[in-house]
Design an enzyme around this catalytic site. Structure first.
Site, PDB file in Angstrom:
ATOM      1  N   ASP A  38     -82.850  35.226 -24.265  1.00 20.21           N
ATOM      2  CA  ASP A  38     -82.418  34.587 -23.039  1.00 20.21           C
ATOM      3  C   ASP A  38     -80.986  34.077 -23.284  1.00 20.21           C
ATOM      4  OD1 ASP A  38     -82.562  32.970 -20.591  1.00 20.21           O
ATOM      5  OD2 ASP A  38     -82.840  31.274 -21.938  1.00 20.21           O
ATOM      6  N   ASP A  40     -79.028  31.224 -20.989  1.00 20.94           N
ATOM      7  CA  ASP A  40     -78.828  29.808 -20.664  1.00 20.94           C
ATOM      8  C   ASP A  40     -79.797  28.905 -21.411  1.00 20.94           C
ATOM      9  OD1 ASP A  40     -76.676  29.892 -18.710  1.00 20.94           O
ATOM     10  OD2 ASP A  40     -78.089  30.937 -17.399  1.00 20.94           O
ATOM     11  N   GLU A  85     -90.041  24.769 -11.028  1.00 21.00           N
ATOM     12  CA  GLU A  85     -89.877  25.740 -12.110  1.00 21.00           C
ATOM     13  C   GLU A  85     -90.503  25.253 -13.410  1.00 21.00           C
ATOM     14  OE1 GLU A  85     -86.378  27.463 -14.986  1.00 21.00           O
ATOM     15  OE2 GLU A  85     -85.779  26.930 -12.960  1.00 21.00           O
ATOM     16  N   SER A 153     -81.161  37.710 -18.751  1.00 23.58           N
ATOM     17  CA  SER A 153     -80.860  36.405 -18.172  1.00 23.58           C
ATOM     18  C   SER A 153     -81.065  36.336 -16.671  1.00 23.58           C
ATOM     19  CB  SER A 153     -79.406  36.037 -18.489  1.00 23.58           C
ATOM     20  OG  SER A 153     -79.023  34.879 -17.767  1.00 23.58           O
ATOM     21  N   ALA A 154     -81.642  35.229 -16.222  1.00 22.71           N
ATOM     22  CA  ALA A 154     -81.790  34.975 -14.791  1.00 22.71           C
ATOM     23  C   ALA A 154     -80.536  34.294 -14.245  1.00 22.71           C
ATOM     24  CB  ALA A 154     -83.022  34.094 -14.553  1.00 22.71           C
ATOM     25  N   LYS A 202     -88.952  38.174 -15.945  1.00 20.80           N
ATOM     26  CA  LYS A 202     -88.194  38.827 -17.016  1.00 20.80           C
ATOM     27  C   LYS A 202     -89.116  39.759 -17.779  1.00 20.80           C
ATOM     28  CE  LYS A 202     -84.882  35.236 -18.132  1.00 20.80           C
ATOM     29  NZ  LYS A 202     -84.409  34.521 -19.303  1.00 20.80           N
ATOM     30  N   ASP A 227     -86.238  29.828 -24.054  1.00 20.55           N
ATOM     31  CA  ASP A 227     -86.423  28.378 -23.930  1.00 20.55           C
ATOM     32  C   ASP A 227     -87.398  28.031 -22.810  1.00 20.55           C
ATOM     33  OD1 ASP A 227     -84.229  26.892 -21.593  1.00 20.55           O
ATOM     34  OD2 ASP A 227     -84.567  29.032 -21.786  1.00 20.55           O
TER      35      ASP A 227
END
Length: 288
Positions: A38, A40, A85, A153-154, A202, A227
Protein backbone atom coordinates in the site's frame (compact mmCIF):
# COMPACT_ATOMS: atom_id res chain seq x y z
CA UNK A 1 18.53 -13.68 12.55
CA UNK A 2 16.62 -10.39 12.24
CA UNK A 3 17.56 -8.19 15.20
CA UNK A 4 14.98 -5.56 14.15
CA UNK A 5 12.21 -7.94 15.21
CA UNK A 6 13.23 -7.22 18.81
CA UNK A 7 12.16 -3.57 18.47
CA UNK A 8 9.58 -2.40 21.00
CA UNK A 9 7.15 -1.50 18.23
CA UNK A 10 6.93 -5.11 16.99
CA UNK A 11 4.09 -7.43 17.94
CA UNK A 12 3.76 -10.98 16.67
CA UNK A 13 1.03 -13.41 17.64
CA UNK A 14 2.76 -16.53 16.28
CA UNK A 15 6.54 -16.03 16.42
CA UNK A 16 7.28 -19.62 15.37
CA UNK A 17 5.13 -19.33 12.25
CA UNK A 18 6.77 -16.01 11.33
CA UNK A 19 10.20 -17.60 11.69
CA UNK A 20 9.10 -20.41 9.36
CA UNK A 21 7.78 -18.00 6.71
CA UNK A 22 10.95 -15.88 6.78
CA UNK A 23 13.05 -19.03 6.50
CA UNK A 24 10.97 -20.27 3.57
CA UNK A 25 11.28 -16.90 1.80
CA UNK A 26 15.03 -17.07 2.24
CA UNK A 27 15.26 -20.63 0.92
CA UNK A 28 13.13 -19.80 -2.13
CA UNK A 29 15.64 -17.10 -3.01
CA UNK A 30 15.54 -13.57 -4.37
CA UNK A 31 14.52 -14.62 -7.89
CA UNK A 32 11.14 -15.70 -6.53
CA UNK A 33 10.48 -12.64 -4.36
CA UNK A 34 8.18 -9.70 -4.97
CA UNK A 35 6.87 -6.96 -2.68
CA UNK A 36 3.27 -5.75 -2.75
CA UNK A 37 2.59 -2.59 -0.79
CA UNK A 38 0.00 0.00 0.00
CA UNK A 39 1.23 3.61 -0.22
CA UNK A 40 -0.54 6.06 2.08
CA UNK A 41 0.43 5.53 5.74
CA UNK A 42 2.40 2.43 4.76
CA UNK A 43 5.25 3.80 2.64
CA UNK A 44 4.36 7.34 3.62
CA UNK A 45 4.37 8.43 7.24
CA UNK A 46 1.32 8.56 9.44
CA UNK A 47 2.45 11.35 11.74
CA UNK A 48 5.23 13.71 12.71
CA UNK A 49 5.61 15.65 15.96
CA UNK A 50 2.08 14.80 17.00
CA UNK A 51 0.57 15.95 13.70
CA UNK A 52 -0.95 13.78 11.00
CA UNK A 53 0.98 13.61 7.74
CA UNK A 54 -1.09 14.02 4.60
CA UNK A 55 -2.19 11.16 2.33
CA UNK A 56 -1.99 11.57 -1.44
CA UNK A 57 -5.66 12.63 -1.39
CA UNK A 58 -5.07 15.12 1.46
CA UNK A 59 -2.15 16.67 -0.42
CA UNK A 60 -4.47 17.50 -3.28
CA UNK A 61 -7.53 18.36 -1.16
CA UNK A 62 -5.67 20.96 0.90
CA UNK A 63 -3.50 22.44 -1.87
CA UNK A 64 -3.73 25.98 -3.25
CA UNK A 65 -5.41 24.75 -6.46
CA UNK A 66 -8.60 23.87 -4.53
CA UNK A 67 -11.12 26.63 -3.75
CA UNK A 68 -12.10 27.30 -0.14
CA UNK A 69 -15.57 25.94 -0.86
CA UNK A 70 -14.03 22.81 -2.43
CA UNK A 71 -11.78 22.30 0.59
CA UNK A 72 -14.72 22.54 2.96
CA UNK A 73 -16.78 20.02 0.98
CA UNK A 74 -13.88 17.56 0.77
CA UNK A 75 -13.31 17.89 4.51
CA UNK A 76 -16.99 17.27 5.21
CA UNK A 77 -16.80 14.06 3.17
CA UNK A 78 -13.75 12.94 5.15
CA UNK A 79 -15.45 13.60 8.49
CA UNK A 80 -18.50 11.67 7.41
CA UNK A 81 -16.92 8.66 5.69
CA UNK A 82 -13.58 8.09 7.44
CA UNK A 83 -15.18 6.91 10.72
CA UNK A 84 -17.16 4.40 8.64
CA UNK A 85 -13.98 3.23 6.89
CA UNK A 86 -12.24 2.36 10.17
CA UNK A 87 -15.33 1.27 12.16
CA UNK A 88 -14.44 -2.21 13.50
CA UNK A 89 -18.14 -3.00 14.02
CA UNK A 90 -19.24 -2.66 10.41
CA UNK A 91 -18.87 -5.46 7.88
CA UNK A 92 -16.97 -5.08 4.60
CA UNK A 93 -20.29 -5.61 2.80
CA UNK A 94 -21.67 -2.51 4.54
CA UNK A 95 -18.53 -0.49 3.95
CA UNK A 96 -17.89 -1.16 0.26
CA UNK A 97 -20.78 0.78 -1.31
CA UNK A 98 -20.14 3.66 1.09
CA UNK A 99 -16.48 3.80 0.07
CA UNK A 100 -17.47 3.91 -3.61
CA UNK A 101 -19.83 6.74 -2.73
CA UNK A 102 -17.08 8.67 -0.90
CA UNK A 103 -14.41 8.28 -3.60
CA UNK A 104 -16.88 9.11 -6.39
CA UNK A 105 -18.04 12.31 -4.66
CA UNK A 106 -14.46 13.34 -3.87
CA UNK A 107 -13.33 12.75 -7.46
CA UNK A 108 -16.28 14.75 -8.79
CA UNK A 109 -15.39 17.66 -6.51
CA UNK A 110 -11.76 17.56 -7.69
CA UNK A 111 -12.81 17.57 -11.35
CA UNK A 112 -14.83 20.75 -10.69
CA UNK A 113 -11.60 22.46 -9.59
CA UNK A 114 -10.06 22.47 -13.09
CA UNK A 115 -6.70 21.25 -11.80
CA UNK A 116 -3.80 21.58 -14.21
CA UNK A 117 -1.43 18.69 -14.81
CA UNK A 118 1.47 21.14 -14.78
CA UNK A 119 0.67 22.08 -11.15
CA UNK A 120 1.16 18.59 -9.70
CA UNK A 121 4.92 18.68 -9.11
CA UNK A 122 4.61 22.02 -7.30
CA UNK A 123 1.64 20.83 -5.23
CA UNK A 124 3.76 17.93 -3.99
CA UNK A 125 6.80 20.14 -3.33
CA UNK A 126 4.70 22.52 -1.23
CA UNK A 127 3.01 19.71 0.71
CA UNK A 128 4.01 18.13 4.00
CA UNK A 129 4.28 14.70 2.40
CA UNK A 130 6.73 12.53 4.30
CA UNK A 131 7.97 9.06 3.46
CA UNK A 132 8.87 6.62 6.22
CA UNK A 133 12.38 6.74 7.61
CA UNK A 134 14.85 4.69 5.57
CA UNK A 135 12.43 4.23 2.69
CA UNK A 136 15.34 5.07 0.37
CA UNK A 137 17.27 2.06 1.70
CA UNK A 138 14.24 -0.14 1.02
CA UNK A 139 13.72 1.06 -2.57
CA UNK A 140 17.45 0.89 -3.30
CA UNK A 141 17.73 -2.72 -2.08
CA UNK A 142 14.75 -3.84 -4.14
CA UNK A 143 16.06 -2.09 -7.23
CA UNK A 144 19.59 -3.42 -6.85
CA UNK A 145 18.32 -6.99 -6.56
CA UNK A 146 15.70 -6.70 -9.31
CA UNK A 147 12.85 -7.39 -6.89
CA UNK A 148 9.56 -6.06 -8.29
CA UNK A 149 7.68 -3.61 -6.07
CA UNK A 150 3.97 -3.36 -6.77
CA UNK A 151 2.27 -0.36 -5.14
CA UNK A 152 -1.48 -0.82 -4.89
CA UNK A 153 -3.11 2.40 -3.74
CA UNK A 154 -6.59 3.82 -3.25
CA UNK A 155 -4.96 7.26 -3.31
CA UNK A 156 -4.24 9.52 -6.28
CA UNK A 157 -1.70 7.86 -8.58
CA UNK A 158 -0.39 11.10 -10.11
CA UNK A 159 0.39 12.53 -6.67
CA UNK A 160 2.02 9.44 -5.18
CA UNK A 161 4.16 8.88 -8.28
CA UNK A 162 5.36 12.47 -7.98
CA UNK A 163 6.23 11.94 -4.28
CA UNK A 164 8.33 8.89 -5.19
CA UNK A 165 9.90 10.75 -8.12
CA UNK A 166 10.88 13.69 -5.92
CA UNK A 167 12.49 11.25 -3.49
CA UNK A 168 14.58 10.01 -6.45
CA UNK A 169 13.53 6.37 -6.01
CA UNK A 170 11.13 5.84 -8.91
CA UNK A 171 13.07 2.91 -10.30
CA UNK A 172 12.03 0.67 -13.24
CA UNK A 173 11.11 -2.17 -10.85
CA UNK A 174 8.32 -0.03 -9.32
CA UNK A 175 4.82 -0.51 -10.69
CA UNK A 176 1.79 1.47 -9.45
CA UNK A 177 -1.92 0.72 -9.68
CA UNK A 178 -4.00 3.58 -8.32
CA UNK A 179 -6.63 6.20 -9.18
CA UNK A 180 -5.17 8.22 -12.04
CA UNK A 181 -6.40 11.55 -13.32
CA UNK A 182 -7.51 12.03 -16.89
CA UNK A 183 -6.59 15.35 -18.50
CA UNK A 184 -7.83 17.24 -21.55
CA UNK A 185 -5.48 18.19 -24.41
CA UNK A 186 -5.00 21.48 -22.56
CA UNK A 187 -3.81 19.55 -19.47
CA UNK A 188 -6.89 20.23 -17.34
CA UNK A 189 -8.38 17.49 -15.12
CA UNK A 190 -11.60 16.22 -16.70
CA UNK A 191 -12.13 12.84 -15.04
CA UNK A 192 -10.54 10.00 -13.08
CA UNK A 193 -9.70 6.89 -15.08
CA UNK A 194 -11.38 3.64 -14.04
CA UNK A 195 -11.60 1.31 -12.35
CA UNK A 196 -12.14 3.10 -9.06
CA UNK A 197 -9.87 1.78 -6.30
CA UNK A 198 -10.97 2.31 -2.71
CA UNK A 199 -9.81 0.85 0.60
CA UNK A 200 -11.84 -2.33 0.32
CA UNK A 201 -11.51 -3.50 -3.28
CA UNK A 202 -7.75 -3.88 -3.54
CA UNK A 203 -7.84 -7.30 -5.15
CA UNK A 204 -8.34 -9.22 -8.35
CA UNK A 205 -11.49 -7.34 -9.32
CA UNK A 206 -9.67 -4.09 -10.15
CA UNK A 207 -6.63 -5.83 -11.65
CA UNK A 208 -8.56 -7.46 -14.49
CA UNK A 209 -6.69 -6.79 -17.69
CA UNK A 210 -3.51 -5.38 -16.14
CA UNK A 211 -1.76 -8.74 -16.49
CA UNK A 212 0.94 -7.54 -14.09
CA UNK A 213 0.96 -10.60 -11.86
CA UNK A 214 0.75 -12.97 -14.84
CA UNK A 215 4.10 -11.60 -16.08
CA UNK A 216 5.52 -12.36 -12.65
CA UNK A 217 4.12 -15.86 -12.36
CA UNK A 218 7.47 -17.20 -11.09
CA UNK A 219 7.46 -14.65 -8.23
CA UNK A 220 5.67 -16.87 -5.75
CA UNK A 221 7.22 -15.45 -2.56
CA UNK A 222 5.57 -12.28 -1.31
CA UNK A 223 6.16 -9.63 1.31
CA UNK A 224 2.93 -7.70 1.73
CA UNK A 225 2.90 -4.29 3.46
CA UNK A 226 -0.29 -2.54 4.49
CA UNK A 227 -1.94 -0.46 7.17
CA UNK A 228 -5.59 -1.46 6.91
CA UNK A 229 -7.77 -4.54 6.77
CA UNK A 230 -8.43 -3.74 3.11
CA UNK A 231 -4.76 -4.20 2.28
CA UNK A 232 -4.82 -7.88 3.20
CA UNK A 233 -6.34 -8.83 -0.18
CA UNK A 234 -3.70 -7.05 -2.30
CA UNK A 235 -1.96 -10.30 -3.24
CA UNK A 236 -5.19 -11.96 -4.38
CA UNK A 237 -4.22 -11.43 -8.02
CA UNK A 238 -1.01 -13.44 -7.73
CA UNK A 239 -1.49 -16.77 -9.57
CA UNK A 240 0.26 -19.16 -7.16
CA UNK A 241 1.51 -17.86 -3.84
CA UNK A 242 3.90 -20.23 -2.09
CA UNK A 243 4.93 -18.04 0.83
CA UNK A 244 3.53 -14.73 1.99
CA UNK A 245 4.63 -12.58 4.91
CA UNK A 246 2.04 -9.95 5.84
CA UNK A 247 3.39 -6.93 7.70
CA UNK A 248 0.86 -4.42 9.04
CA UNK A 249 1.45 -0.88 10.24
CA UNK A 250 -0.94 -0.13 13.09
CA UNK A 251 -0.80 3.65 13.12
CA UNK A 252 -3.92 4.75 14.90
CA UNK A 253 -6.28 3.66 17.72
CA UNK A 254 -3.68 1.06 18.64
CA UNK A 255 -5.31 -0.47 21.74
CA UNK A 256 -8.69 -0.71 20.10
CA UNK A 257 -7.50 -2.30 16.87
CA UNK A 258 -4.57 -4.38 18.09
CA UNK A 259 -6.39 -7.72 18.34
CA UNK A 260 -7.82 -7.46 14.85
CA UNK A 261 -4.41 -6.62 13.36
CA UNK A 262 -2.65 -9.42 15.24
CA UNK A 263 -5.28 -11.87 13.99
CA UNK A 264 -4.78 -10.73 10.38
CA UNK A 265 -1.13 -9.72 9.92
CA UNK A 266 1.89 -11.92 10.69
CA UNK A 267 3.88 -8.96 12.03
CA UNK A 268 2.27 -5.81 13.43
CA UNK A 269 4.27 -2.59 13.79
CA UNK A 270 2.69 -0.24 16.29
CA UNK A 271 3.24 3.50 15.86
CA UNK A 272 6.48 2.83 13.98
CA UNK A 273 7.35 5.54 11.44
CA UNK A 274 10.29 3.61 9.97
CA UNK A 275 10.88 0.77 7.54
CA UNK A 276 13.55 -0.69 9.83
CA UNK A 277 11.82 -4.03 10.39
CA UNK A 278 11.08 -4.48 6.69
CA UNK A 279 14.67 -3.54 5.81
CA UNK A 280 15.99 -5.97 8.44
CA UNK A 281 13.96 -8.84 7.01
CA UNK A 282 15.05 -7.95 3.49
CA UNK A 283 18.68 -7.81 4.56
CA UNK A 284 18.38 -11.31 6.01
CA UNK A 285 16.69 -12.63 2.86
CA UNK A 286 19.39 -11.14 0.64
CA UNK A 287 22.34 -12.27 2.76
CA UNK A 288 24.56 -14.85 1.09
Amino acid sequence: QVPELQKATVRIRQPERVREIIQALREQGVAKLQVISDFDMTLSRFGCNGRRCPTSHNILDTSRVISEDGKKKLKDLLHYYYPIEIDPNRTLEEKRPLMVEWWTKAHELLVQQKIHKSDIAQIVRESEAMLRYRLGVFFDQLHKNNIPLFIFSAGVGDILEEIIRQANVFYPNVNVVSNYMGFSDEGVLTHFKGPLIHTYNKNNSVLQGTGYFQQLSTRTSIILLGDSMGDLTMADGVPSVENILKIGFLNDKVEERRKKYLDSYDIVLESDETLDVVNGILRYLLAE
